[in-house]
Motif scaffolding. Sequence first.
Motif, PDB file in Angstrom:
ATOM      1  N   THR A 141       0.856  -1.159   0.112  1.00  0.00           N
ATOM      2  CA  THR A 141       0.032  -0.043   0.062  1.00  0.00           C
ATOM      3  C   THR A 141       0.918   1.207   0.197  1.00  0.00           C
ATOM      4  O   THR A 141       0.728   2.101  -0.847  1.00  0.00           O
ATOM      5  CB  THR A 141      -0.975   0.003   1.248  1.00  0.00           C
ATOM      6  N   SER A 144       2.578   1.777  -3.551  1.00  0.00           N
ATOM      7  CA  SER A 144       1.950   2.312  -4.573  1.00  0.00           C
ATOM      8  C   SER A 144       1.352   3.856  -4.223  1.00  0.00           C
ATOM      9  O   SER A 144       1.486   4.497  -5.157  1.00  0.00           O
ATOM     10  CB  SER A 144       0.583   1.589  -4.815  1.00  0.00           C
ATOM     11  N   GLU A 145       0.838   4.105  -3.040  1.00  0.00           N
ATOM     12  CA  GLU A 145       0.590   5.313  -2.593  1.00  0.00           C
ATOM     13  C   GLU A 145       1.910   6.453  -2.716  1.00  0.00           C
ATOM     14  O   GLU A 145       1.492   7.676  -3.378  1.00  0.00           O
ATOM     15  CB  GLU A 145       0.120   5.566  -1.304  1.00  0.00           C
ATOM     16  N   GLU A 147       4.542   6.211  -4.815  1.00  0.00           N
ATOM     17  CA  GLU A 147       4.970   6.464  -6.256  1.00  0.00           C
ATOM     18  C   GLU A 147       3.603   7.406  -6.749  1.00  0.00           C
ATOM     19  O   GLU A 147       4.230   8.358  -7.592  1.00  0.00           O
ATOM     20  CB  GLU A 147       4.908   5.187  -6.994  1.00  0.00           C
ATOM     21  N   LEU A 148       2.633   7.032  -6.456  1.00  0.00           N
ATOM     22  CA  LEU A 148       1.313   7.803  -7.115  1.00  0.00           C
ATOM     23  C   LEU A 148       1.555   9.402  -6.581  1.00  0.00           C
ATOM     24  O   LEU A 148       1.466  10.452  -7.470  1.00  0.00           O
ATOM     25  CB  LEU A 148       0.120   7.471  -6.747  1.00  0.00           C
TER      26      LEU A 148
ATOM     27  N   VAL B  30      -3.895  10.378  -1.171  1.00  0.00           N
ATOM     28  CA  VAL B  30      -3.539  10.663  -2.362  1.00  0.00           C
ATOM     29  C   VAL B  30      -4.772  11.163  -3.357  1.00  0.00           C
ATOM     30  O   VAL B  30      -5.388  10.173  -3.355  1.00  0.00           O
ATOM     31  CB  VAL B  30      -2.407   9.476  -2.888  1.00  0.00           C
ATOM     32  N   LEU B  33      -5.357   9.017  -6.695  1.00  0.00           N
ATOM     33  CA  LEU B  33      -5.653   7.679  -6.296  1.00  0.00           C
ATOM     34  C   LEU B  33      -7.031   7.592  -5.823  1.00  0.00           C
ATOM     35  O   LEU B  33      -7.730   6.623  -6.342  1.00  0.00           O
ATOM     36  CB  LEU B  33      -4.702   7.264  -5.120  1.00  0.00           C
ATOM     37  N   LEU B 111      -0.321   2.377 -11.170  1.00  0.00           N
ATOM     38  CA  LEU B 111      -0.117   2.268  -9.617  1.00  0.00           C
ATOM     39  C   LEU B 111      -1.298   1.938  -9.004  1.00  0.00           C
ATOM     40  O   LEU B 111      -1.352   1.475  -7.601  1.00  0.00           O
ATOM     41  CB  LEU B 111       0.592   3.567  -9.323  1.00  0.00           C
ATOM     42  N   TYR B 115      -2.325  -0.567  -6.197  1.00  0.00           N
ATOM     43  CA  TYR B 115      -2.833  -0.189  -5.011  1.00  0.00           C
ATOM     44  C   TYR B 115      -3.934  -0.994  -4.324  1.00  0.00           C
ATOM     45  O   TYR B 115      -4.153  -1.453  -3.298  1.00  0.00           O
ATOM     46  CB  TYR B 115      -3.336   1.375  -4.841  1.00  0.00           C
ATOM     47  N   ALA B 118      -2.981  -4.289  -3.237  1.00  0.00           N
ATOM     48  CA  ALA B 118      -2.494  -4.274  -1.680  1.00  0.00           C
ATOM     49  C   ALA B 118      -3.483  -4.235  -1.059  1.00  0.00           C
ATOM     50  O   ALA B 118      -3.443  -5.100   0.097  1.00  0.00           O
ATOM     51  CB  ALA B 118      -1.518  -2.981  -1.658  1.00  0.00           C
TER      52      ALA B 118
END
Lengths: 325, 325
Positions: A141, A144-145, A147-148, B30, B33, B111, B115, B118
């Motif tokens: 988690t 990916s968060e 990177e975004l 984010v 996201l 991503l 996410y 994940a």
Amino acid sequence: MSVIERLTAAVENEMEQVEKLLFSTVASEVEVLRSICAHILGSGGKRLRPLLLLISARVCDYQGRAQIPIACALEYLHTATLLHDDVIDHADIRRGASAAHVLWGNQATILAGDYLFAKALWLAGSAEDLRVIRVLADISTCLSEAELFQIARCGDLSLSEQDYFHIIRNKTASLIGGAAVLGGMVSNASPEELNALHAYGMSLGMAFQIVDDVLDYRSNQQEFGKTIGKDICEGSLTLPVIHALASCASGERERLCTLLQDSSLRTRHLDEILAIVDRCGGTRHALDAADRFAREAIDALGVFAGRQHAGLLAELARYVVRRRS
Amino acid sequence: MSVIERLTAAVENEMEQVEKLLFSTVASEVEVLRSICAHILGSGGKRLRPLLLLISARVCDYQGRAQIPIACALEYLHTATLLHDDVIDHADIRRGASAAHVLWGNQATILAGDYLFAKALWLAGSAEDLRVIRVLADISTCLSEAELFQIARCGDLSLSEQDYFHIIRNKTASLIGGAAVLGGMVSNASPEELNALHAYGMSLGMAFQIVDDVLDYRSNQQEFGKTIGKDICEGSLTLPVIHALASCASGERERLCTLLQDSSLRTRHLDEILAIVDRCGGTRHALDAADRFAREAIDALGVFAGRQHAGLLAELARYVVRRRS
């Protein structure tokens, strides 16, 4: 013998098992999948995360073998993110690179990443410990968060040192901190020891990423395997530039902003950008921060004082800030 | 009231909890996201997998609430694959579509998929049952392997019916079969019941995908939300074409091969391809196969004879082959 070689030798037997399992687990019947996995797993990574997990388990006097599949799972997780990072955006199709997406296309590269993620989960399940699953879920988690968040802030010159630390804490330190903690978990380490390993691994990860980002400015392509100034050219702000922007005189700051704001100027005036960053003490500041994190990592090891292999973890922290590639 | 609406109403309370959890779990800090997840989760999916899991648990007289997070996890897994499928390859950059990658770019789309994967793992961990983790790991492995196999064989006119069944078994049926089994697992169903649920779900998944592929030839864009003949234009061979190639007269076969082998001919002569496939009984053959799988699915339910909600599963199997979208 390099530090990494020396540390690897200290857990030689386990590392050999990890290497075997890394390749045998991805012996898929689908040929292209085997090729992509062999390419990326065999491309000379340092195996920092498995190594750290094995040494952490050793420090906790672990005698079993449950650390082997988890060490593989972490390397798969790391490798999956490399594959997914590697996929190019349709916005910058012209940027060429000899990476997985060039050889196999975006879709196959993404799916190979998904496959490694699935195999990581599969191996982690074999540990028969739901805490391991939870750590992996949290790490994934975070990755990916972060990177975004980084993509969303790409090119944003108002990115603060605090934002940068937030990104690298989640993008890099979470996985390295996870490796250290998981080494303790398989060993049934005490809560105090788990906390110490987590603190050590998080600080180590911060130091590692800061140095990685400095090397992006400094290292030569042959040694580091990457093009110099890639972060700057892509508009990704890292600590040296962030510090330079915050601390240099207004004239230089203006010039730096002008150059960084335009993607073609960034690339054409890379040398000038690097010179300004250096003059403003950006690189020095970043290396000092890395040193501080490395010291924090070593300080966290106090609970293991006197343990036979604790010195290896301290050595790893010193290596991370001194490495040239 | 549609069949899906009726089935959803039968597990209304649980489905409401699933819907809530689906959105609350991805309330990331984010922003991009949150936007991608809201877009893809709110885009009118049937929630077939959660629905099947909830009904399976109901058939097994489950009274607890552990099925809710697992139902969400399956929807995330499914949605993650949709996002990753959606990323365009650099080879066909010109093909436009109003999908996630167009709105947010390839990297953010990948991503967001990672996410969701994940978060699926995170929710699955809450079930406190390692069997659930193993099922998810197996499904994820199947999905990525099958997609890669399909890409590797794209445009290959020698793809057999057996190859096709292999692809859809792993790409689609594995996840639908997994949903049925997981519904039994949370209910502590007997091994016999788990086997029955698995057999039911696998056959249901086969029928579902065959019909999906037929609808790609038949449905209109408004009803199905997809362009007609997308598979053919992309060079992806599905059952109607595979059967036509294997059974039509040599003259028509030659013509079909000529058209299918060339990506621009495929697109320009789509109507002619569809006409040949129909004349050779390709569509009829595929729908017969789907019917057979649906019957097998219903037959597998024998072990649940007399159970109050077993009829819902049979109804779902009948719906899957009759649906028009």
